[in-house]
Motif scaffolding. Sequence first.
Motif, PDB file in Angstrom:
ATOM      1  N   THR A   1       0.818  -1.219   0.000  1.00  0.00           N
ATOM      2  CA  THR A   1       0.000   0.000   0.000  1.00  0.00           C
ATOM      3  C   THR A   1       0.848   1.264   0.000  1.00  0.00           C
ATOM      4  OG1 THR A   1      -0.175   0.028   2.427  1.00  0.00           O
ATOM      5  CG2 THR A   1      -1.895  -1.144   1.204  1.00  0.00           C
ATOM      6  N   LEU A   2       2.102   1.170   0.461  1.00  0.00           N
ATOM      7  CA  LEU A   2       2.982   2.342   0.505  1.00  0.00           C
ATOM      8  C   LEU A   2       4.107   2.285  -0.523  1.00  0.00           C
ATOM      9  CD1 LEU A   2       3.328   2.813   4.377  1.00  0.00           C
ATOM     10  CD2 LEU A   2       1.900   4.124   2.790  1.00  0.00           C
ATOM     11  N   ALA A   3       4.133   1.224  -1.323  1.00  0.00           N
ATOM     12  CA  ALA A   3       5.219   1.057  -2.293  1.00  0.00           C
ATOM     13  C   ALA A   3       5.023   1.964  -3.502  1.00  0.00           C
ATOM     14  CB  ALA A   3       5.299  -0.396  -2.743  1.00  0.00           C
ATOM     15  N   ASP A   4       6.127   2.403  -4.068  1.00  0.00           N
ATOM     16  CA  ASP A   4       6.118   3.176  -5.310  1.00  0.00           C
ATOM     17  C   ASP A   4       6.540   2.331  -6.502  1.00  0.00           C
ATOM     18  OD1 ASP A   4       5.736   6.074  -4.251  1.00  0.00           O
ATOM     19  OD2 ASP A   4       7.329   5.248  -2.994  1.00  0.00           O
ATOM     20  N   VAL A   5       7.381   1.333  -6.245  1.00  0.00           N
ATOM     21  CA  VAL A   5       7.930   0.485  -7.301  1.00  0.00           C
ATOM     22  C   VAL A   5       7.905  -0.960  -6.816  1.00  0.00           C
ATOM     23  CG1 VAL A   5       9.947  -0.021  -8.749  1.00  0.00           C
ATOM     24  CG2 VAL A   5       9.456   2.347  -8.085  1.00  0.00           C
ATOM     25  N   VAL A   6       7.536  -1.880  -7.700  1.00  0.00           N
ATOM     26  CA  VAL A   6       7.638  -3.313  -7.441  1.00  0.00           C
ATOM     27  C   VAL A   6       8.474  -3.920  -8.557  1.00  0.00           C
ATOM     28  CG1 VAL A   6       6.424  -5.511  -7.234  1.00  0.00           C
ATOM     29  CG2 VAL A   6       5.433  -3.443  -6.226  1.00  0.00           C
ATOM     30  N   VAL A   7       9.541  -4.621  -8.184  1.00  0.00           N
ATOM     31  CA  VAL A   7      10.421  -5.252  -9.159  1.00  0.00           C
ATOM     32  C   VAL A   7      10.369  -6.759  -8.935  1.00  0.00           C
ATOM     33  CG1 VAL A   7      12.738  -5.338 -10.151  1.00  0.00           C
ATOM     34  CG2 VAL A   7      11.939  -3.238  -9.042  1.00  0.00           C
ATOM     35  N   THR A   8      10.044  -7.524  -9.985  1.00  0.00           N
ATOM     36  CA  THR A   8       9.980  -8.972  -9.876  1.00  0.00           C
ATOM     37  C   THR A   8      10.949  -9.619 -10.853  1.00  0.00           C
ATOM     38  OG1 THR A   8       8.189  -9.258 -11.490  1.00  0.00           O
ATOM     39  CG2 THR A   8       7.554  -8.843  -9.203  1.00  0.00           C
ATOM     40  N   GLY A   9      11.511 -10.761 -10.441  1.00  0.00           N
ATOM     41  CA  GLY A   9      12.491 -11.441 -11.272  1.00  0.00           C
ATOM     42  C   GLY A   9      12.331 -12.941 -11.306  1.00  0.00           C
ATOM     43  N   TYR A  10      11.180 -13.445 -10.880  1.00  0.00           N
ATOM     44  CA  TYR A  10      10.923 -14.873 -10.940  1.00  0.00           C
ATOM     45  C   TYR A  10      10.437 -15.245 -12.341  1.00  0.00           C
ATOM     46  CZ  TYR A  10      11.391 -15.038  -5.861  1.00  0.00           C
ATOM     47  OH  TYR A  10      11.886 -14.958  -4.585  1.00  0.00           O
ATOM     48  N   ARG A  11      10.448 -16.544 -12.640  1.00  0.00           N
ATOM     49  CA  ARG A  11      10.016 -16.963 -13.980  1.00  0.00           C
ATOM     50  C   ARG A  11       8.582 -16.496 -14.225  1.00  0.00           C
ATOM     51  NH1 ARG A  11       6.887 -21.639 -13.880  1.00  0.00           N
ATOM     52  NH2 ARG A  11       6.873 -22.723 -11.863  1.00  0.00           N
ATOM     53  N   PRO A  12       8.252 -16.173 -15.474  1.00  0.00           N
ATOM     54  CA  PRO A  12       6.930 -15.653 -15.789  1.00  0.00           C
ATOM     55  C   PRO A  12       5.813 -16.550 -15.260  1.00  0.00           C
ATOM     56  CG  PRO A  12       8.373 -15.380 -17.665  1.00  0.00           C
ATOM     57  CD  PRO A  12       9.138 -16.183 -16.652  1.00  0.00           C
TER      58      PRO A  12
END
Length: 468
Positions: free
Chosen positions: A283-294
Amino acid sequence: MTRSPFGLAPSGTAQAWAALGGDPALLGRVVHKGGGSLPSRLPVMELARTTVAVCSLAAAELSARRGGGPVPSVTVDDGAVTTAFLSDRLVRVNGTAPTTFAPLSRFWRAADGWVRTHANYPHHRARLLDALSLPEDAGVEAAAGAIGERRAVEIEESVYAAGGLAVAMRSGDAWAEHPQGAAVAGRPLLRAERLGDDCPPRAVNGRASLPCSGLRVLDLTRVLAGPVATRTLALLGADVLRIDSPHLPENQDAHNDTGTGKRSTRLDLAAVADRATFEELLTLADVVVTGYRPGALDRFGLSPQALAERRPGLVVARLSAWGRYGPWEGRRGFDSLVQAATGIAATEGEEGRPGTLPAQALDHGTGYLLAAGVLRALTGQHEAGGTRLVEAALTQTAAWLTGGLVKDPVGDPASYDADRWLTERDSPMGRLRHAVPAVGYDGGPADWARPPGRWGTDPPKWVDPTAR
C-alpha cells in the motif's frame, strides 16, 4: 555518432536511450573516459559502458525533474564500469572470495555436443540429478558419464521437465532457427507501457536530495540481474526492501555483492499473516520489481494488471530470462544458460568447445537497463502520471549484444586497475570489499548509504522517512 576517449556518448548509448524513450537531446550530457578490460570477441565492453551510461543519464534526468535545475552531466569511466560488471567476483568479506558456481554448474560434453547446467541452489541440483537418474550424492564424474551418453537436446528437455536447468549449446544460426530465438528476433530491447491513467502526475519535490529519495521499492528478485537493478535504485536514494520466501535458500556470498544499500526480509506469501504484511507494504510502495520466472507470482496477485488495480500509480518492473513470449516463456533461466542457448558460448569458444563472456554481462547489463527503465518511468509519472510497466529479458540483451552493438575499442585496457575502483567498509559479516558504483552523474552519490546485511534478517517494514 563518434567520439574520442573523452568524447560524446557512443552509438550504443543512443540505441539504448531510444529504446528507453529518452530525449535524444540529452545524449550530449554523456561523456566517456578511462580504460576498461572485458576482453571478448563480442562487444561486451560496449554493452557494459552503454547500459551504465543510460542508467546514469536516466538518474540525472529524474534528479533534475525532482530537484529542479538542468540535467547534470554524466561521465562514464570504463574502469568503474569494468569493476562493476565484475563485482560478483571481486567482492570479499574478511579477504575471502565468494563461491560463484557449484561443481554441477558447468558445461558438459553430451553425445552430440555440449550442455550447460545450473545447479547452484540445492533444489536445482536435486532436480538435475533426478533427471539424470543419479543418486543425490552423485558428483561430477557420475554426472559427466550420464550426460555423455545422451543427446544435448534430450538432456535439455528432460532436466527442464524435472524442474531443473539445462540448455544445449547452440550456434547463433541454430538459435535463430529455434522457435524461441525466432520469438526474440525483432522485439525491442525493453518494453515500456502505461497500465492505467487513474493516477495524477507525481508532485515535484524541489528539495529531493537524490532521484529516488522518499521512494519505496519492493524487491522480489534473485540472482543476479534483478538485484543489480534494485541495488542501483538503493544507491539513488530509494528504500529498497528485498522479500524472499523462507522456503527458498539464498547465497550470502551473492547478497554481499547485490544487497548493498538494501534491506532483506522473508515472507511466505502463501501464509495468511505474511500475506497481510506484504499487502501492507504494498500500500505504501512506489515500485515493485519482480524477477521470478513468468507466471510464478501471478497466483499471489502480483501480475502487473493485478498490481495496477490494487495500487494505482505503481511502477512495475519485470525481469525474465527467456522473455514473456515463445515456447520457453515459462522457463527458468540464468545468464550462463542464455549464453549457451543464444550462440554466445559458441562464438566465445575455441575449436568447437564452449566459451564464456568475461563477466556475467547479460545479468549486469540487463540489471542496469531495468533500473534505467524504472527511472524513466518515474520521470514519466512526474510529467503525465499513470501506472507504468517496464520489462526486460536476458535474451533481448543477448540479441542486442550479438546483433545490434559494434565494438568501440576506445580507451587503454592496459591502464585498467581494479583496485582503484574497490573500497572497503565494515559490515555485519565482517570487513567488506566491494566495487564502487559505476552509475553516477555530477553531484550524485559516490557510494551506498549502508552495507549489505545478513540475508533475510531485517524486519518487514519500511524505514521511517523521518529517520533517514
